[in-house]
Design an enzyme around this catalytic site. Sequence first.
Site, mmCIF file in Angstrom:
data_model
loop_
_atom_site.group_PDB
_atom_site.id
_atom_site.type_symbol
_atom_site.label_atom_id
_atom_site.label_comp_id
_atom_site.label_asym_id
_atom_site.label_seq_id
_atom_site.Cartn_x
_atom_site.Cartn_y
_atom_site.Cartn_z
ATOM 1 N N SER A 1 -65.967 -37.660 62.476
ATOM 2 C CA SER A 1 -65.831 -38.564 61.382
ATOM 3 C C SER A 1 -64.720 -38.249 60.104
ATOM 4 C CB SER A 1 -67.152 -38.454 60.570
ATOM 5 O OG SER A 1 -67.492 -39.566 59.755
ATOM 6 N N HIS B 1 -73.433 -43.649 64.591
ATOM 7 C CA HIS B 1 -72.259 -42.698 64.148
ATOM 8 C C HIS B 1 -72.920 -41.335 64.581
ATOM 9 C CE1 HIS B 1 -68.794 -41.917 61.915
ATOM 10 N NE2 HIS B 1 -69.576 -41.099 61.025
ATOM 11 N N ASP C 1 -71.859 -46.857 67.338
ATOM 12 C CA ASP C 1 -71.467 -46.380 65.965
ATOM 13 C C ASP C 1 -71.458 -47.866 65.329
ATOM 14 O OD1 ASP C 1 -70.622 -45.719 63.731
ATOM 15 O OD2 ASP C 1 -69.338 -43.909 64.698
#
Lengths: 392, 392
Positions: A175, A372, A339
């Site tokens: 991320s 995610h 995600d």
Amino acid sequence: MKPIRLLAVFVAWFVCVAQAFAYDGVVEKKILNLPTYTTLGGKTLKDVKVGYETYGKLNAKKDNVILICHYFSGTSHAAGKYAGEEKSTGYWNAIIGSGKAFDTDKYFVVSADILSNLNKATFPFTTGPHSIDPDTGKPYGMKFPIVTIRDFVNVQKALLDNLGIKKLVAVAGPSLGSMQSLEWGAAYPDMVERVIAVITPGLEFDPLAIARAGLWSDPILLDPKWNGGDYYGKDEPSAGLAKAMKQVTLDVYHWGWANEKFGQRWASDKNPRDSWDNKFAIEDTLDRVSEASAAGVDANAFLYIVKSAQLYRVGHGATLDEGIKRIKAKVLILPAQSDLLFFPAYGKRAAESLRKAGKAVKYAEIEGNGGHLDGVLHIDRADKLIKTFLSK
Amino acid sequence: MKPIRLLAVFVAWFVCVAQAFAYDGVVEKKILNLPTYTTLGGKTLKDVKVGYETYGKLNAKKDNVILICHYFSGTSHAAGKYAGEEKSTGYWNAIIGSGKAFDTDKYFVVSADILSNLNKATFPFTTGPHSIDPDTGKPYGMKFPIVTIRDFVNVQKALLDNLGIKKLVAVAGPSLGSMQSLEWGAAYPDMVERVIAVITPGLEFDPLAIARAGLWSDPILLDPKWNGGDYYGKDEPSAGLAKAMKQVTLDVYHWGWANEKFGQRWASDKNPRDSWDNKFAIEDTLDRVSEASAAGVDANAFLYIVKSAQLYRVGHGATLDEGIKRIKAKVLILPAQSDLLFFPAYGKRAAESLRKAGKAVKYAEIEGNGGHLDGVLHIDRADKLIKTFLSK
């Protein structure tokens, strides 16, 4: 002493000494001190501190280094646990350690906090809006300079300089950590051999993500106790921050996970149809988890990290192309299949852009229905893939 | 007069008379009055009013009726425009009218407001939390009973009873309207021949959607001016409501749209890196659009509609299966391909459940990169498909 006995003793001694140097899963926080640091925006901070951790042993040539960059609400605690704290295992512990992808028998793994880390637990060792401005004797608050992904990278560069490290086998992170990893590739192309970008927004922050991240910040700005960022030592904007964390929490999951975990269950035996106080289980859990997590988070730092993400563009130049051009590393793009924050399509687009520019790219997806967060909680699914990528 | 001339005059006369009865695109709001209405939760409201519109002409047998149900922030203004108001075209005008899927030369199309419609423009003709409670002489506020999708359906049923209509060729609607359409199929199975569920969450509200809708409401609850819902005639919770509308707005689009429309452009020539006041174009537009739209919205009504959506389960029984069993209509499930609020996967799951239960289902997707809103703004893409579905 017979030769065979002598050999046994030598082997025992060697194993013992080697173990003394080997990574045994117990880690400690170290602190980098910089007299000054000047941001990409041209503001100079004094007495900058950043917490970091290392796993494994730096070899003599100092060329066995892997840098791990943390996600939005993460810290430098990427692996292992602190002495006496059983529950504090680092977030990527599944792939950092002896025999794992980031093999600590082989690599020296470094992980540093970003400036303005949002966890209050990092206050003692990492500079952010909560820190005392040496010029005023008061916390910076919103006078802390706006920081970018490049600033996080530059501070990590200062740390590596300090440790005498000139080469990175890989830079990896999930991320926000993937943005730092890719930025490393563009900022210091001659230092970075490989970039591993997990659950990544790609090479720049997508406009929908810019807007969504802005939504995360809104409840903080709406809370009167935020008070323009001047709340240290006073009543904190806990209500707004809890709603902000609630959005983050929801955005990092997937409906498959929500169905499995909660379904349409009620929070209690009271029908949500009968009263505004009666909630569904998923709402109730989210509210409670968010309130609890908000207690450990600094609202201003939250705003700063959102801003850093929104400003992300590889190379931080006027165009994306010039950033891409600078990259020399082999790149692994690794989205999570389910995600809903940084869609796999973002990763695909990044891989295509790099390929078009003649870069070496591998694209693969982490399977699962956890959204995610699969890039953190289920990173073990990518252990083999990362091992292979590091071997080439 | 020569025969050919006579024929011409007759044709002219016929066309003229037919036109007098035909739907010419100019519409007016009508009002249904109910002395009482008892909600699914067992609360009785007095003096209930609901605005509605009709397009086309009811035939003698009263069997050419199509009911249109509106979305979250919609009204009964589904087609046409009001006399003298050029800009007020109804939201599904592209498929309602002469020669269109919902052909007003053939069908009598009815569209009613839901109870607690969130648009202030409906205040004069539709009952909601803003209305005066006859028992207290004050606005209901949060004392308005919790309403469900079934309640919206039951009020529409009362309207059709009033008009003497006993059969529906189809019930159709986008989003919250699709929930009403499917609920119609379960609530009054013998009345409904076809259900057209566009951009639908499916047969019940998905837990992730329950949580996300809850997030929409949070900024209102966080605004001190909301004051437990007691703000009529006082300062309204505009700031919280604007943030709520901002979330709705963002959730109904797709990143493809955001890329095309905004990219990473700045709102002005000022770099967002240089100040907290400098925004990206997408943020700035969202903020401005949301503030403007919030001015026309009632915060309490917003909360009530969110709740109605969260409570949605076809048939509103203890289990979903018993609701599904009741349905007799042919069902068309029509998600938007790029929907990030009600994913096409939700529609697929609904189609599978209906098929498994032996129901007649057709599944198709609206192509585009406009997200959820493609089911409203680009419904023209489904005109042919709907026409075919109605012919079978």
